[in-house]
Design an enzyme around this catalytic site. Structure first.
Site, PDB file in Angstrom:
ATOM      1  N   LYS A 166      43.185   4.254  65.574  1.00 60.58           N
ATOM      2  CA  LYS A 166      44.119   3.123  65.614  1.00 60.58           C
ATOM      3  C   LYS A 166      43.622   2.093  66.617  1.00 60.58           C
ATOM      4  O   LYS A 166      43.434   2.394  67.810  1.00 60.58           O
ATOM      5  CB  LYS A 166      45.513   3.625  66.019  1.00 60.58           C
ATOM      6  N   ASP A 194      41.997   1.411  61.893  1.00 58.99           N
ATOM      7  CA  ASP A 194      43.232   0.842  61.347  1.00 58.99           C
ATOM      8  C   ASP A 194      43.865  -0.052  62.405  1.00 58.99           C
ATOM      9  O   ASP A 194      44.334   0.431  63.439  1.00 58.99           O
ATOM     10  CB  ASP A 194      44.206   1.959  60.944  1.00 58.99           C
ATOM     11  N   GLU A 220      40.943  -0.936  58.185  1.00 62.33           N
ATOM     12  CA  GLU A 220      42.229  -1.015  57.480  1.00 62.33           C
ATOM     13  C   GLU A 220      43.116  -2.095  58.101  1.00 62.33           C
ATOM     14  O   GLU A 220      43.244  -2.181  59.323  1.00 62.33           O
ATOM     15  CB  GLU A 220      42.893   0.373  57.595  1.00 62.33           C
ATOM     16  N   ASP A 245      46.705  -1.856  53.606  1.00 63.18           N
ATOM     17  CA  ASP A 245      47.787  -0.862  53.692  1.00 63.18           C
ATOM     18  C   ASP A 245      49.130  -1.598  53.610  1.00 63.18           C
ATOM     19  O   ASP A 245      49.740  -1.690  52.545  1.00 63.18           O
ATOM     20  CB  ASP A 245      47.651  -0.046  54.978  1.00 63.18           C
ATOM     21  N   LYS A 269      50.545   4.834  49.853  1.00 60.94           N
ATOM     22  CA  LYS A 269      51.466   5.826  50.418  1.00 60.94           C
ATOM     23  C   LYS A 269      52.636   5.983  49.455  1.00 60.94           C
ATOM     24  O   LYS A 269      53.327   4.995  49.143  1.00 60.94           O
ATOM     25  CB  LYS A 269      51.974   5.370  51.778  1.00 60.94           C
TER      26      LYS A 269
HETATM   27 MG   LIG Z   1      47.526   2.049  57.924  1.00 56.43          MG
END
Ligand SMILES: [Mg+2]
Length: 365
Positions: A166, A194, A220, A245, A269
């Site tokens: 992250k 991400d 991402e 995303d 997702k």
């Molecule tokens: Mg993500």
């Protein structure tokens, strides 16, 4: 044949503690709200669904899911056949716009019901088994540099082969973080970043041009969810593949990504886009456009994660490592009694009917 008529819909909100603070560019949290839905048919078949949206990411919470289902979705669903999934989505969309996490809990429960009614695993209803083993990636949340490096090494030792890190903090913190992890894990481990919308498009290019030298699998959501042109700019100015995303939070969102060629990869997702039915449609859209997919996590625990496993097992285009099993290991407890079968960084899809999980029924008491 199967008259599986929806007789009742029940929702519980459960706030579960995390083992340690979870931090990304959008928010930090020590607990996570989960909405668990239970649908009962006229034959007494029970299906379960779950979502755990974070407010900053989704614009929904476990509490809004309960309100939306109790007041708008449940009245629209009672009396419908659980097998009529497209019709059910149409009725849900007419009852209330958006609220895709709420709709995903219903949709997931339908596949649990259909599978149990027919005695087949959910993936059989989603196109059948494309792969038996699903490769996992581990996500290193924001923390200090030493903690990040330590966690990366521990997870590789546990069998994970791909790391997602992250970022979206500050350019220098991100640079030092990726440099530190790359030096610690060696050159061969795929590293995915991400940024969770952390940068504007010009800063994203500056930051990731420097970081690309460490070797990246993908980047991402570098920019804000609405900035499709900005994402395309980033894609055109970097060598690393770009993943969308937050920018793909519904079926219709994927159209602009494809039309603008704004990303190479989509993070699908199940709990973000409206459930298994919609996730499959997005996976098919990737097939016709030559894009590829991965299945991420909204930190769902066992019920939501099981749905994602059946999705990936049945979806040809979702062929990258997936962080769909992130929620379980980050939480103190789960809502299912059985464990997922994990072997060498891969999870095996269950062949039991429906989602193949045993839900802890005490949560409904
Ligand atoms: Mg993500």
């Amino acid at each position: 044949m199967n008259k599986s008529i929806i007789k009742d819909v029940e929702v519980k909100v459960i706030e579960l503690p995390l083992k340690k603070q979870w931090k990304i560019a959008l928010y930090a949290a020590k607990t996570r709200g989960h909405a668990v839905v239970k649908i009962i048919t006229n034959h007494g078949v029970i299906g379960y669904g779950e979502a755990s949206p974070s407010p900053a990411f989704m614009g929904e919470t476990a509490d809004t899911i309960k309100l939306v289902i109790d007041k708008y979705l449940k009245p629209a669903l009672i009396g419908l056949n659980a097998f009529d999934v497209d019709l059910i989505h149409e009725r849900m969309n007419l009852a209330i716009y958006g609220n895709y996490a709420a709709k995903s809990t219903i949709d997931i429960a339908l596949y649990d019901i259909m599978g149990k009614a027919l005695g087949v695993p959910a993936y059989k209803l989603l196109g059948g088994k494309y792969r038996s083993e699903i490769e996992l990636s581990w996500v290193v949340g924001m923390q200090d540099l030493e903690g990040s490096i330590q966690e990366a090494k521990e997870k590789l030792a546990q069998g994970y082969k791909t790391l997602k890190v992250k970022v979206g903090n500050t350019p220098q913190i991100d640079y030092n973080l990726v440099k530190g992890i790359r030096e610690a894990v060696g050159k061969d481990v795929p590293i995915r970043l991400d940024a969770n919308q952390g940068y504007d498009y010009k800063t994203a290019v500056e930051v990731f041009r420097r970081i690309e030298e460490f070797g990246l699998e993908s980047i991402e959501q570098p920019v804000r969810r609405w900035d499709i042109e900005g994402m395309k700019y980033v894609k055109e100015h970097l060598k690393t593949p770009i993943m969308a995303d937050e920018s793909v939070s519904s079926l219709h969102d994927v159209y602009r990504i494809i039309k603008e060629r704004a990303a190479d990869i989509v993070n699908i997702k199940v709990g973000k886009v409206g459930g298994l039915t919609i996730a499959k449609k997005i996976a098919d859209a990737l097939e016709i456009s030559g894009l590829t997919g991965t299945a991420g996590s909204n930190l769902e625990v066992g019920i939501g994660s099981a749905a994602s496993i059946h999705f990936v097992a049945s979806s040809k285009t979702v062929n990258m490592p997936n962080d769909l099993l992130l929620g379980g290991p980050l939480h103190e407890y789960d809502l299912i009694k059985n464990q997922f079968e994990i072997n060498d960084g891969k999870v095996i899809c269950s062949d039991k009917p429906g989602l193949g999980i045993e839900v802890d029924e005490s949560i409904f008491k």
